[in-house]
Design a protein around this motif. Structure first.
Motif, short mmCIF file in Angstrom:
data_model
loop_
_atom_site.label_atom_id
_atom_site.label_comp_id
_atom_site.label_asym_id
_atom_site.label_seq_id
_atom_site.Cartn_x
_atom_site.Cartn_y
_atom_site.Cartn_z
N ILE A 54 0.84 -1.20 0.00
CA ILE A 54 0.00 0.00 0.00
C ILE A 54 0.87 1.25 0.00
O ILE A 54 1.83 1.35 0.78
CB ILE A 54 -0.92 0.02 1.24
CG1 ILE A 54 -1.79 -1.24 1.29
CG2 ILE A 54 -1.78 1.28 1.25
CD1 ILE A 54 -2.54 -1.39 2.60
N THR A 55 0.53 2.18 -0.87
CA THR A 55 1.17 3.49 -0.89
C THR A 55 0.08 4.56 -0.90
O THR A 55 -0.85 4.49 -1.71
CB THR A 55 2.06 3.67 -2.13
OG1 THR A 55 3.04 2.63 -2.16
CG2 THR A 55 2.77 5.02 -2.11
N VAL A 56 0.19 5.51 0.02
CA VAL A 56 -0.75 6.62 0.07
C VAL A 56 0.03 7.91 -0.16
O VAL A 56 0.95 8.23 0.59
CB VAL A 56 -1.49 6.69 1.43
CG1 VAL A 56 -2.46 7.89 1.43
CG2 VAL A 56 -2.24 5.40 1.70
N GLU A 57 -0.33 8.62 -1.21
CA GLU A 57 0.27 9.92 -1.50
C GLU A 57 -0.83 10.96 -1.54
O GLU A 57 -2.00 10.64 -1.79
CB GLU A 57 1.03 9.88 -2.83
CG GLU A 57 2.27 8.99 -2.81
CD GLU A 57 3.03 9.03 -4.12
OE1 GLU A 57 2.39 9.25 -5.17
OE2 GLU A 57 4.25 8.84 -4.10
N GLY A 58 -0.47 12.20 -1.31
CA GLY A 58 -1.48 13.25 -1.27
C GLY A 58 -0.99 14.54 -1.88
O GLY A 58 0.22 14.79 -1.99
N GLN A 59 -1.96 15.34 -2.29
CA GLN A 59 -1.67 16.62 -2.94
C GLN A 59 -2.62 17.66 -2.37
O GLN A 59 -3.83 17.51 -2.44
CB GLN A 59 -1.84 16.49 -4.44
CG GLN A 59 -1.29 17.62 -5.26
CD GLN A 59 -1.36 17.30 -6.75
OE1 GLN A 59 -2.17 16.51 -7.19
NE2 GLN A 59 -0.50 17.94 -7.53
N MET A 60 -2.05 18.70 -1.76
CA MET A 60 -2.89 19.76 -1.21
C MET A 60 -3.52 20.55 -2.33
O MET A 60 -2.86 20.88 -3.32
CB MET A 60 -2.08 20.66 -0.29
CG MET A 60 -1.56 19.96 0.95
SD MET A 60 -0.83 21.09 2.15
CE MET A 60 -2.27 22.03 2.65
N GLN A 61 -4.82 20.84 -2.19
CA GLN A 61 -5.56 21.58 -3.20
C GLN A 61 -6.10 22.88 -2.58
O GLN A 61 -7.16 22.88 -1.96
CB GLN A 61 -6.73 20.75 -3.72
CG GLN A 61 -6.31 19.50 -4.48
CD GLN A 61 -7.50 18.75 -5.02
OE1 GLN A 61 -8.42 18.37 -4.29
NE2 GLN A 61 -7.51 18.52 -6.33
N PRO A 62 -5.37 23.96 -2.73
CA PRO A 62 -5.86 25.24 -2.20
C PRO A 62 -7.14 25.66 -2.91
O PRO A 62 -7.32 25.41 -4.10
CB PRO A 62 -4.71 26.21 -2.49
CG PRO A 62 -3.53 25.34 -2.76
CD PRO A 62 -4.06 24.08 -3.36
N ARG A 63 -8.03 26.28 -2.17
CA ARG A 63 -9.27 26.77 -2.77
C ARG A 63 -9.01 28.08 -3.49
O ARG A 63 -8.04 28.77 -3.24
CB ARG A 63 -10.34 26.94 -1.70
CG ARG A 63 -10.68 25.63 -1.00
CD ARG A 63 -11.95 25.73 -0.18
NE ARG A 63 -12.16 24.48 0.56
CZ ARG A 63 -11.95 24.34 1.85
NH1 ARG A 63 -11.52 25.37 2.56
NH2 ARG A 63 -12.15 23.18 2.44
N GLY A 64 -9.90 28.42 -4.40
CA GLY A 64 -9.77 29.69 -5.11
C GLY A 64 -8.99 29.61 -6.40
O GLY A 64 -8.51 30.62 -6.90
N GLY A 65 -8.85 28.38 -6.94
CA GLY A 65 -8.20 28.25 -8.23
C GLY A 65 -6.69 28.33 -8.21
O GLY A 65 -6.06 28.46 -9.25
N LYS A 66 -6.08 28.25 -7.02
CA LYS A 66 -4.62 28.30 -6.96
C LYS A 66 -4.02 26.99 -7.45
O LYS A 66 -4.67 25.96 -7.50
CB LYS A 66 -4.18 28.58 -5.52
CG LYS A 66 -4.63 29.94 -4.99
CD LYS A 66 -4.16 30.14 -3.56
CE LYS A 66 -4.63 31.48 -3.00
NZ LYS A 66 -4.20 31.67 -1.60
N ALA A 67 -2.75 27.03 -7.79
CA ALA A 67 -2.07 25.85 -8.32
C ALA A 67 -1.96 24.76 -7.26
O ALA A 67 -1.88 25.03 -6.06
CB ALA A 67 -0.67 26.24 -8.81
N LEU A 68 -1.99 23.50 -7.73
CA LEU A 68 -1.86 22.37 -6.82
C LEU A 68 -0.45 22.32 -6.23
O LEU A 68 0.53 22.69 -6.88
CB LEU A 68 -2.14 21.07 -7.56
CG LEU A 68 -3.56 20.87 -8.10
CD1 LEU A 68 -3.63 19.55 -8.86
CD2 LEU A 68 -4.57 20.87 -6.97
#
Length: 358
Positions: A54-68
């Motif tokens: 198992i591998t869990v990776e994540g990506q923060m997603q700022p609100r307001g259309g900002k870049a990932l």
């Protein structure tokens, strides 16, 4: 992470009573900023009829259309199929509470955590009491009103598991008479979790004194969970926690760590094999290879990597060390005991541990 992964496998048709989660390494806490979300990618790979990797990776997603934000590693683990889990042991919570040497309200322990900048909101703040005796620690734990309404959505409620683990850790800190030794410890690894019954609204947890041990910067304990009738229904074995020198690392908005990615590690490993022969038998070449990886990680000349000091004295964080070890495992196709390497007395001993694996 326990509930998250078991829910994923239940969604794929697996019976949780026939599963055991093992060797879970936590690279970073799953904290979410108020102005964004975290998109998680859970990948499970199974070779023939062996365990799932198992591998869990994540990506923060700022609100307001900002870049990932950049993709970050969160967890690696294994899920094994096992015979249906069952436990025979029972306890009497009322007798244990009456015989305790001392007790603490869980609210008081959460207040202590706030001193180390670890704040639990109403949903994650369990209610109950902790009972301390010479033979161990017991925690009577139930959900708050804020969490109770959605309890049925969970299999192993994070507030119950976190409340039990955090309370036992706080009790151990309170037992240290020197205030300078009272430092927050966060979970880094555990050997296994298995259950015969869900933990959704309340539990009675136990940490035997015999299961508690300290190895330099890491502390270990095993948590056992009992239902309202006093029957054992789950076990979290050998939870390893590491003291936190800088509580600001809990901030989801703090600077991200950059790690060598698996593809680059594989290329470096191939080069090391070419240098040292098909079987990579020359340990000196592997040691030089590892020293170079650490130099690249720290963006320092390899000559500045002192082989006589421990990894954290070089400026390597625990999460970086865990991913480095996991990437090496991926590159060479072998499993390495990351926690064992991290607790090596010196960097020489640590590199020798890694350089001898095949």
């Amino acid at each position: 992470y326990i509930d998250l992964l078991f829910q994923a496998f239940r969604g794929w048709g697996e019976d949780y009573r026939c599963l055991e989660l093992r060797n879970l390494s936590i690279y970073r806490p799953l904290t979410v900023a108020e102005d964004g979300d975290v998109l998680l990618d859970i990948r499970c790979e199974q070779e023939q009829r062996g365990p799932w990797r198992i591998t869990v990776e994540g990506q923060m997603q700022p609100r307001g259309g900002k870049a990932l934000a950049a993709i970050r590693p969160y967890v690696t683990a294994e899920m094994h199929r096992v015979a249906p889990v069952s436990f025979d042991e029972t306890v009497d919570p009322a007798s244990i509470a009456a015989a305790a040497d001392r007790s603490h309200a869980l609210d008081d322990l959460y207040a202590g955590h706030r001193q180390w900048q670890l704040v639990h909101d109403a949903f994650m703040r369990a209610r109950g009491r902790l009972y301390v005796a010479d033979y161990g620690i017991h925690i009577a734990c139930e959900l708050s009103d804020a969490a109770r309404t959605s309890a049925g959505r969970f299999m192993f409620h994070p507030a119950l598991i976190d409340g039990s683990a955090a309370s036992s850790g706080a009790a151990l800190l309170l037992a240290q008479r020197n205030p300078q030794q009272q430092r927050l410890a966060l979970p880094l690894f555990y050997e296994s979790f298995r259950a015969s019954e869900l933990l959704q609204r309340s539990c009675f947890a136990r940490v035997r004194a015999a299961s508690i041990r300290q190895r330099r910067e890491l502390s270990y304990c095993t948590l056992e969970f009992f239902n309202a009738a006093g029957r054992k229904v789950a076990e979290l074995k050998d939870l390893a926690s590491k003291t936190v020198g800088d509580p600001s690392l809990l901030d989801p908005g703090s600077a991200s760590d950059e790690f060598p990615r698996p593809a680059g590690i594989r290329q470096a490993a191939d080069q090391a094999r070419r240098v040292s022969g098909p079987a990579a038998a020359a340990e000196s070449d592997l040691k030089r290879f590892l020293q170079q990886l650490i130099a690249d990680l720290l963006q320092q000349p390899v000559e500045r990597i002192d082989p006589a000091i421990r990894y954290y004295e070089l400026g390597i964080k625990s999460a970086q060390m865990l991913e480095l070890v996991e990437n090496l495992r991926t590159a060479y196709g072998q499993r390495i005991d990351a926690v064992s390497w991290m607790t090596a007395e010196t960097k020489v001993a640590a590199r020798e541990k890694l350089a001898t694996f095949r």
